[in-house]
Structures are given as C-alpha cells and as structure tokens.
Design an enzyme around this catalytic site. Structure first.
Site, mmCIF file in Angstrom:
data_model
loop_
_atom_site.group_PDB
_atom_site.id
_atom_site.type_symbol
_atom_site.label_atom_id
_atom_site.label_comp_id
_atom_site.label_asym_id
_atom_site.label_seq_id
_atom_site.Cartn_x
_atom_site.Cartn_y
_atom_site.Cartn_z
ATOM 1 N N ARG A 1 -1.492 23.884 10.027
ATOM 2 C CA ARG A 1 -2.028 22.723 10.716
ATOM 3 C C ARG A 1 -1.877 22.898 12.231
ATOM 4 N NH1 ARG A 1 -2.255 17.511 8.873
ATOM 5 N NH2 ARG A 1 -0.675 17.952 7.299
ATOM 6 N N GLU B 1 3.427 32.802 19.670
ATOM 7 C CA GLU B 1 3.488 34.264 19.789
ATOM 8 C C GLU B 1 2.308 34.952 19.124
ATOM 9 O OE1 GLU B 1 7.370 34.147 18.043
ATOM 10 O OE2 GLU B 1 8.278 34.969 19.863
ATOM 11 N N THR C 1 -2.796 21.706 23.332
ATOM 12 C CA THR C 1 -1.601 22.510 23.636
ATOM 13 C C THR C 1 -1.588 23.783 22.796
ATOM 14 O OG1 THR C 1 -0.275 21.193 22.097
ATOM 15 C CG2 THR C 1 -0.199 20.560 24.405
ATOM 16 N N GLN D 1 -1.372 27.537 24.255
ATOM 17 C CA GLN D 1 -0.433 28.561 23.802
ATOM 18 C C GLN D 1 -1.150 29.874 23.531
ATOM 19 O OE1 GLN D 1 3.121 28.673 23.212
ATOM 20 N NE2 GLN D 1 2.664 27.210 24.822
#
Lengths: 742, 324
Positions: free
Chosen positions: A626, A703, A632, A636
């Site tokens: 999800r 990441e 945001t 990222q």
C-alpha cells in the site's frame, strides 16, 4: 479509558481497516504536515534547541592515520580568549560510530588512532568561533605507526566476516565452475564501486544536558532514538533509563545517523566534565572523515545460461572493506539471493581490513551496491545471448524464494518491467552505439529493483481527547521521509478525523519505544503500531456507542452507527481514550519472502567529444504494498533515483593512497547530483497490498528507488556508446578511450 | 577563524590607505578564513565602493568596475552583444547564489581548489611554503598539466578569467602610494616555480579598481566547459575561443584554457598554428600539438591531455564552421 493492542506477525492480516475507513485520506498525496515549519525555518533541528548556558564544543580530528597519542597540549589553547577547556577521554571517546539497531556501545578508545580524522578531543569555548580557532591550534603529539591503506594491495588478505543476520557471508549451491564451463552463454566480469558518503544536508550534531540526578538529555540528529539511547548509555557507563534522546527533526540520515557517532559521546563527556550543557556540531569535513561511509566494493559476477537464456550459474563474489573488529560488511549479494534463481550459485562476501574510516549502512545497504553489479551483468548476459534485457528477466523470473522455496508475499517485478517498458518507449531503443543527437550519443537502459522488506518491533501511543483531537506519540523519527504525515493519515483514517485534528509527536525516547528510521522499515513498523493503537481506540468508541466495532463508521470527528451520530470527543469522555499499539515481527517473515520490487528505465546522452554523461529522463515503476501517501512516496522514490544518478556518474569518495585519508571531503568535490544533473523523473506505483507484511499492508519504499537505479543508467551509457565501463562512477575519463575518433 | 580587525572603506584611496586584506563578495575568502587557510589580521571592506558600473568607452571597449557582481556582468547588454564568451564563462561558473555575491575583481583572485590546499592536515607549498606538495604523488584529478613546478600543480579555478584572457583584458589598479597601474592579464598571473604562494603581480595593498576590455573582437566566440557534473563543478578543461575566418583562412585567433594550468592558460604557439591557415582537422591537430607539447600528467589527471585535444578540435570546428 485505555487499552493496549499487540500483534506479532505470525499470520497474515487479510483485511485492513485502512481499506474500509470513511475518512478517505489514506494514500492521498497530502502535503507534509511539517512542511510549513521546515520551509519557515521553525522546525527545531538538533543544534537549534535553545539551551541556557551552553558551551560550544568543536571536535578535533587526528592528523595521523595510525599511531599513539603521546600528548594533548591543552595548555597551549586554554589561555585563548573565550576558551573554557579541552576535554578528552582516551578510554571513553568513541573510535567510530555504532551501527544501527545495536544496543551495545560503539568501539571505544582513541589513544591508539585507527584512521585519519578520528575524533580525539573536544575544545570548549564561550563561542563557536573561539572553540573552532582553538581546535585548529591545538597541538596533539603522535607516535606514528605504519598503516594499511591500499585496498588493491591487501585484497589477498581478505577474510570471511563473522555471521550476519542479513545475509550469510558465504553461500553456495551446486557447482558453479562446471555450470559456467558448460553454459551456452556466459559472462565473468568484475565491477567496482567506490566509497560513498550519505551527504545528508544536516551535519551530525548533539547538545548534551545532564541534570542534577545524573540523567542525560541528548538533543541529537539520530535516526533510531530507542536503540541510540541504549548505545549512548553503554558508552557512558550509565543506566539506559538515565539517557533520553530528543530528535524531533532530522535533516537527512540515509544511514549515517543510525547509530551514535563520536560527537554525541564527546559532547556528553564534556558536559559532564564541565558541569554545563555542551553543543557539538560536526564540520562538513568531519562528517566525511569521522562518521561512516558506504564501503567500496569489488564484485565478481559470473552468469551462465542455457541457449534459451535460463540461468544455470549465478555467482556474485564481493570484497568490501572495514576497520578491524567491526562486524559490519556490505551485503552486496543480499538481493542476488532472491532476484533470480539458478541451480548453481555462489554468493560470497569477504572483507579487507583497512585503516580507513568505518564502513556501514547507507541507503539500501547491499542492494544499492550489489545491483550496480548484478543488473549490469544481466544486461551484459542479455547482450551476449542476443535476448532483450526485459525478456531475459522474464525467462529467469523465479516462482518462489530460490533459497527457501517460500512463496513471495507479493512480487510484481515483471509487471513493473512491462508497464515501464510501455510507458518509457523501450521499443525505440537502438543497438549499442547507433543513436545520435548532434554531439550526443543517446542510449536507454533498464534494471530491475529489488529490496528486502523488514518489520521491526515498534510501539505508539494514541490519545483521543475529549476535544476530538488525536495525539500520536512514538519514538519513531521523521528524517525527511514523511513519517509525521503518514502517521497522521493512518490515525485520521482509522479514527475518522481530518488530518488537522491529528497531532503527531516523534523523536523522543520518553515516548513509546519505536523502530526508528532505517532499512525502509519505518513506515510499515511505526505505521502498524499506530494502526493497532487506533484499532483499540475504535473498539472503545464502539463500546461507548454500544455497537460492534464493525458497525461503526468514523468520519469528520463523528461516530455513526445504529442511526445515531455522536461526536467522537464526546464518546472519548472526560479522560479521553489512551491506547498503545505494538507490532512485532513474527513467522510471516520466514514463511513468505517479503520484498518490494520495481523497474528502472533511464535515457542518457554521452557527449561524443568529451565523454560527459547527462541523464535525460528516468522512469521508476514500483510495487511496494500500500502506498500511504502518494506524494511523499513519490518523493522517496525520486530521492532514491537521484542517489542512483550519483552512484552511477559522480559520487566517488577518494582515499589518499598514502594514509587512507579522504581527499574530497567537502560538497564542492564530493559530487552529489545537483539540480542540473537531475532530469525529468517519473514514478509510477502499482496497486498492491501485502497481507503478510503487516496490518497496514505497506512495504518499504525509501530504499527501493536507489536499488538498481544506477545500473539502469550504466546500461544506458553502454547502449549509447558501446563502451562497457565496470568501474563506478562512470566519469568521462573512463569513457573517453572508447569513444569514436573525432 | 582568527580574530581580525574590520574597516569599511568609503573610497578606493581610503581602501588602499587602510592597509589590510580587501573583501568584496567574500565568496572565497570567508571560506578560507574559517578553515584558517587565510588568516588576515585586518579586513578592509570594499563592497560599498562606487565600482559597480559597466561603462562603454569611446573606443568601443568596456570598463568594468571591480565590484560588478558576476551575475550582473553576465547579463550586461554590452557583454552579451560584444563579448558572449565572457557572458557564457561567467554563467558556467559557481551557482546563481555565488554569482550574485561574487565580484569581478575577486573572481580574478580566486584561490585554487586543490584538495590539499584546503586540507590543513596535509602539506601544501601554496598554503605553507616549504611544507611540500601533497598533490604530487597524491590524488590530482582536477589539477594542472601545464605550467606546473616541482612545488605545485594547482589550477586556477576561474571560468571568467579564462574568457578575460582570451579577450586581452587589462587590469587597472590603485597602489597605496596613489599610483595607478594598467596590467595586461597576460602579465597578471605568475607561474608557481618555487614560490607557489605568489599568484599574481599585485603588490601589497594594491587594489583592483577596474577591468578594461578592448573593443569587441571580430569573429565567432565560444566558451566550452567540461565538468564532472552539470552544475557547480570546476572545469576539468575549458576553452574560451575567439576566431575569425576571412577568405577561407583563419584571420585571427585567441584561445585561452581553464583547468589546465596555474593560471588561465594562453599559448601564442596555438594561435600561430592557426592564423593564416585554412580551417581543417590537420590544422586543429597542429594547434593541439602546440598546446600540449609540454603537457605533463600526474596520474589521476593524465586524462586531461587526450580530453583537451578533443575539446580543442571540436571547439575549433565550431568556431570556424569546419565540419569533421
């Protein structure tokens, strides 16, 4: 009313209240709730807390790489105007930072200097300027010793590192040598990557304040306050209960602030010695010299395939470096274990002990470096086999975890590749070295992205007040990622509150212990703890309403059920509802293989005269469970992809061959990508829920964006030029020789 | 940072009489003072002097006040029209914020960006004469291949000064004794030799007040900068070129180079190889041979030699309209 709700992820969570919430804010690309504070300069970062009577500390780094400190001539600077004292403690000062998540002290003791720039003393003064001047003048005498500085020369002495819970140091299955010998097509190539620095905007900084009872409050820039406080307590020899870390805002970490760094220990010792608060902010050069680097790597890739392109051999043997006695090694093969399957595999990690500064975790440890090699090697194999790189990955898509045969909890790698290919125009990619736009050679590259998903124990307290406000408190951090915002969205969605009525308080070990930010586990772990707390709050609201929780609709501050509508604040009662949620990892992480996936596409131009590489556009398609906040999450991924540009093209931390000292220790010469280097970047998320990961069904994303991004760029450089550079970063000097004559 | 005295000058005469280190934009000096690479005992603030105009002279040339900000100079209509090489060089340097603060005079006097000059834990003859050169035998990717000495292989970091050298700029100064000097930019910079700490011909207390440019030169102008990232990086190699072609032959040529030497580099042999010749790759190669005849790499900067050759040839093609 109060309650607790603990969940260990032993079983999947087939449904999530986030899918049935009525508020409709989860997933929305809402602006950061802390954005206005940050852009107006009123978010308080570590060095900015106003503390009375603070003494300014400036750290002193060693001017030799190896040797013993003979003397620190404090008297030489004590008389300077404004100088209070020079403090050092050869036994207690931290030699180097601690790794993230450890609950032990970092390696301590600085009398025997182990690397150039090691923090050996702190100079205290009434002003920063006076302290800096004295620190520059302080004479420290050393008895210099021989050191080990040359990675290439010492490769023969590489050793097998101690076991890690991340990845086995050595792994083999079948017989890779025979498989390589018998492969229809194979490649055996070696990639190298340099040391890197996280280059977070905010330097490491601490303010240490002791109270009269011997308790320490440390205002610090740390990603994992719960374990950092334990590390600091151990380093100082005090009870963990006596150490509080306050870190409400952190100006980027990327792993460099996972464990406590030397400035926190030095500030705490100095404050205890002086009997007054001490502030220590690292200079940028000290952040480079004396915190933590991503290790350099040398990665031998052996890929063999049958005539159809199916992998028969998969070898990934890595050499990295670290200080003696440090357990961390860069786990380059971690993604290789599950990205592709092959009957014959060897995935090894060995380490060269060097007198260079510490190596440790930097954004996507393992995958970030490892996929620079793996995903370029796949590109090389595709070229050698005459198979499209996306098709090669399709042929080698495993059905289950190659190590354990556990099912993947979710895996949409192929869909990411296919959707990306269509959106990017992959079918327009030409043969290597054939597409040109004036002075620029144009190329496209693709790479897969894989990043293991982690869940960490984490707690949060949610207080629903009589006024109908929710207050979320947890020792979780927001290092620029958006934690404040997504936790407010989760609480708002579950409690039926607009985001303005949710207040999130983070970064304080006085709040319930939390996972902190690292390993992309922050959102899933802390988000689940908030979810669990709110689940309890909902149950209590239902009880107060005298209905089943399932019958309750919460929206805009009102509870609706049974043809009644009551304000939530009223239901909360005079004392409000206080609920604590705790999530813990469980069997699900063993019975399923959990990871997030993606596909990177890059188009580059390579100047035919100079070899300069400029990225023209990038696309990342990701599947990570999800998406909690579309904005945001996108940020990222863009940040990760930008790190990928740096890894591929510019970032190169240089160790002087004579003493291991960093040569380019400022942001003028350590080249992170700047605006002009960062092109149009598109990000697409595939719809996904991971019921095995956690109750919010979200997985790590911070990441994923870097994993494989640099490889897509390097593959694009090959496609543009026909020159395969295997030594990162791909600076123009490495490309020049392979360019056509003018 | 060492404690220092501060005085604000209200005229050039007062500035030179004040006896101290001049500060204008401070974009380089303040960084160096924080690191104690520069430790002036007194700063004389010249930033409010009336030296921020660009004026067109009767001969058609320009007189540029030493305090004209780099941003303003790059946007000046006379510069854009008559000296595009200068505008482009200015915009290739630093960042927008720095260009807003940096002055024309100060830009000429930037110190090197050699890694070891900035690192007070390492030896550097420019910073601490006699201590040695860490760059020789160390990492020297951005350092010089021309004009070096056994004491120093630093490069001059300016882009603007490279264009100024191609434009034959004249530096106008005021000395403490009241004398004015006009120094050709070709005589302004010094090679390191055994005294790398001495970088220019300026005497103690001598103030740059103006930079004069001759009338706009004939021909095509170009500034090409090769760098490790697209913004905010110093030149690995840069070329400021001004070339005119008449009747199929190169009539005039001025070529200056950044990133190669301790000063903005200009070599008459390069221009001699071009003037009077019909543009061709063979002629351009001869010019590159002339430029690089004495070039010497130090390991990590060896690539600059082949890179410079390619960049020069490509630049000359563009300047002369010759095709490959």
């Amino acid at each position: 009313m109060s309650g607790t709700n603990a969940l260990t992820m032993d079983k999947p969570t087939p449904t999530s209240l986030l899918d049935t919430g009525a508020q409709g804010i989860i997933g929305k690309g809402l602006d950061r709730v802390d954005g206005p504070l940050k852009v107006s300069g009123s978010a308080t970062y570590a060095a900015e807390h106003a503390i009375d009577n603070v003494a300014y500390g400036v750290l002193v780094g060693s001017k030799v790489a190896r040797g013993k400190i003979v003397s620190v001539d404090a008297d030489s600077v004590r008389g300077l105007p404004g100088v209070i004292d020079v403090v050092t403690d050869f036994e207690t000062f931290a030699r180097n930072p601690q790794q993230g998540g450890e609950t032990t002290a970092p390696t301590q003791g600085v009398k025997d200097v182990q690397y150039f720039g090691e923090i050996v003393a702190i100079v205290l003064a009434e002003s920063f300027e006076a302290a800096r001047d004295a620190a520059q003048q302080l004479t420290v005498a050393y008895e210099e010793a021989e050191g080990r500085f040359d990675f290439d020369a010492l490769k023969g002495e590489a050793e097998k590192p101690a076991a890690s819970d991340q990845v086995p140091p050595h792994f083999s299955e079948g017989d890779i040598d025979s498989a390589m010998a018998n492969a229809a097509v194979s490649i055996d190539v070696t990639y190298t990557t340099p040391s890197q620095n996280s280059a977070a905007m905010e330097p490491h900084a601490s303010i240490a304040v002791w109270d009269e009872h011997g308790a320490l409050t440390l205002y610090g820039s740390y990603q994992m306050p719960t374990s950092d406080a334990q590390q600091l307590a151990k380093a100082l020899g005090v009870s963990a209960k006596k150490v509080r870390i306050v870190a409400p805002y952190i100006g980027g970490g990327f792993g460099s602030k996972l464990g406590i760094a030397p400035e926190s220990v030095a500030a705490a010792i100095a404050a205890r010695t002086l009997g007054r608060p001490v502030k220590a902010v690292m200079a940028r050069s000290q952040v480079f010299d004396a915190t933590v680097r991503r290790s350099n790597t040398e990665q031998r890739m052996r890929l063999g395939a049958d005539a159809s392109g199916k992998l028969t051999a998969l070898g990934h043997e890595t050499l990295t470096s670290n200080l003696p006695d440090e357990g961390f090694f860069e786990p380059c093969g971690i993604g290789t274990h599950f990205a592709y399957a092959a009957p014959n595999r060897q995935i090894d990690h060995d380490i060269v002990r060097l007198d260079w500064l510490l190596s440790g975790s930097m954004r996507a440890p393992g995958e970030a470096s490892g996929m620079l090699a793996l995903e370029c090697a796949m590109d090389e194999l595709a070229e050698a086999a005459g198979i499209d790189p996306i098709e090669l990955r399709r042929i080698n898509e495993p059905e289950s975890d190659p190590d354990t045969q556990a099912p993947f909890s979710t895996r949409q790698l192929l869909r990411c590749l296919d959707e990306g290919a269509a959106k990017f125009g992959w079918d327009k990619r030409g043969k290597a070295g054939t597409t040109r736009d004036g002075e620029w050679l144009i190329g496209m590259g693709v790479a897969a992205a894989v990043r293991g998903n982690m869940l960490m124990e984490s707690s949060a307290r949610v207080t629903l007040t009589r006024g109908g406000q929710a207050i979320v408190e947890t020792a979780m951090t927001d290092i620029g990622t958006g934690s404040y915002t997504i936790l407010a969205q989760i609480a708002g969605e579950l409690l039926g509150l607009p985001i303005e009525r949710v207040s999130v308080k983070l970064g304080d070990t006085d709040f319930p212990p939390a996972a902190g930010s690292g390993g992309s586990w922050g959102a899933g772990s802390s988000g689940s703890s908030v979810y669990l707390a709110c689940e309890t709050t909902r149950e209590q609201l239902a009880k107060a309403m005298k209905v089943d929780p399932e019958a309750l609709t919460l929206k805009d501050g009102e509870a609706i059920a049974d043809n009644r509508k009551v304000s939530i604040g009223e239901l909360a009662g005079i004392d409000g509802i206080v609920a604590t949620g705790t999530i813990s990892p469980g069997k699900q992480e063993k019975v399923t293989k959990q990871a997030s996936y993606g596909a990177h596409f890059a188009e580059v131009g390579v100047n035919v005269v100079t070899g300069e590489v400029r990225v023209r556009r990038m696309l990342g398609v990701f599947a990570a469970g999800r998406i909690l906040n579309a904005k945001t999450a996108r940020s990222q991924c863009i940040g990760g992809m930008t790190f990928g540009i740096g890894a591929a093209l510019t970032e190169d931390l240089i160790h002087d061959p004579r003493n291991g000292k960093l040569v380019n220790r400022d942001l003028a010469e350590y080249h992170v990508p700047v605006n002009a280097d960062v092109p149009q970047q598109d990000v697409v998320f595939l719809e996904e829920r991971d019921v095995h990961a956690n109750p919010i069904h979200a997985k790590g994303i911070g990441e994923l964006g870097i994993s494989g991004a640099g490889a897509a760029i390097a593959n694009a450089v090959y496609n543009a030029t026909g020159v395969r550079v295997r030594d990162y970063p791909l600076t123009l000097d490495k490309i020049l020789d392979g360019l056509p004559a003018l | 940072m060492k404690t220092f005295d501060y005085a604000r000058a209200d005229s050039p005469e007062a500035a030179v009489a004040a006896g101290g280190r001049f500060i204008a934009g401070g974009t380089n000096l303040l960084d160096l003072m924080k690191l104690q690479i520069e430790t002036p005992e007194k700063l004389v603030d010249i930033s409010r002097l009336d030296l921020a105009q660009v004026e067109r002279r009767e001969d058609g040339g320009l007189t540029i006040g030493a305090l004209v900000p780099n941003s303003d100079l790059a946007a000046n209509a006379h510069v854009v029209d008559g000296y595009p090489v200068l505008a482009r060089a200015l915009l290739a340097g630093a960042s927008g914020q720095l260009r807003n603060k940096a002055s024309t005079g100060g830009n000429l006097l930037q110190r090197t960006r050699c890694y070891y000059f900035y690192d007070t834990a390492m030896a550097c003859n420019k910073r601490a004469p006699g201590s040695g050169c860490s760059a020789i035998g160390g990492y020297n990717r951005i350092l010089a291949i021309l004009g070096t000495s056994a004491q120093c292989i630093a490069t001059h970091p300016s882009d603007m000064a490279v264009a100024m050298r191609a434009l034959d700029a004249v530096i106008v100064t005021l000395k403490p004794d009241g004398d004015r000097r006009r120094i050709s930019i070709h005589d302004f910079y010094r090679l390191p030799g055994d005294t790398p700490q001495i970088e220019t011909d300026l005497e103690a207390g001598e103030l740059i007040t103006h930079i004069d440019l001759p009338p706009p030169p004939a021909g095509q102008q170009l500034y090409r900068k090769v760098r490790d990232r697209a913004s905010y990086a110093f030149a690995l190699v840069s070329v400021a070129g001004i070339v005119s072609v008449e009747d199929g032959k190169i009539a005039s040529a001025a070529l200056a180079f950044g990133g190669l030497g301790p000063m903005p580099w200009r070599d008459p042999a390069v221009e001699a190889a071009l003037i009077g010749q019909a543009p061709s790759d063979a002629v351009f190669a001869a010019a590159a041979d002339a430029l690089l005849a004495e070039a010497k790499g130090f390991g990590s900067n060896d690539f600059k030699i082949p890179l410079t050759r390619r960049v020069l040839i490509a630049s000359l093609r563009e300047l002369t309209g010759a095709s490959a």
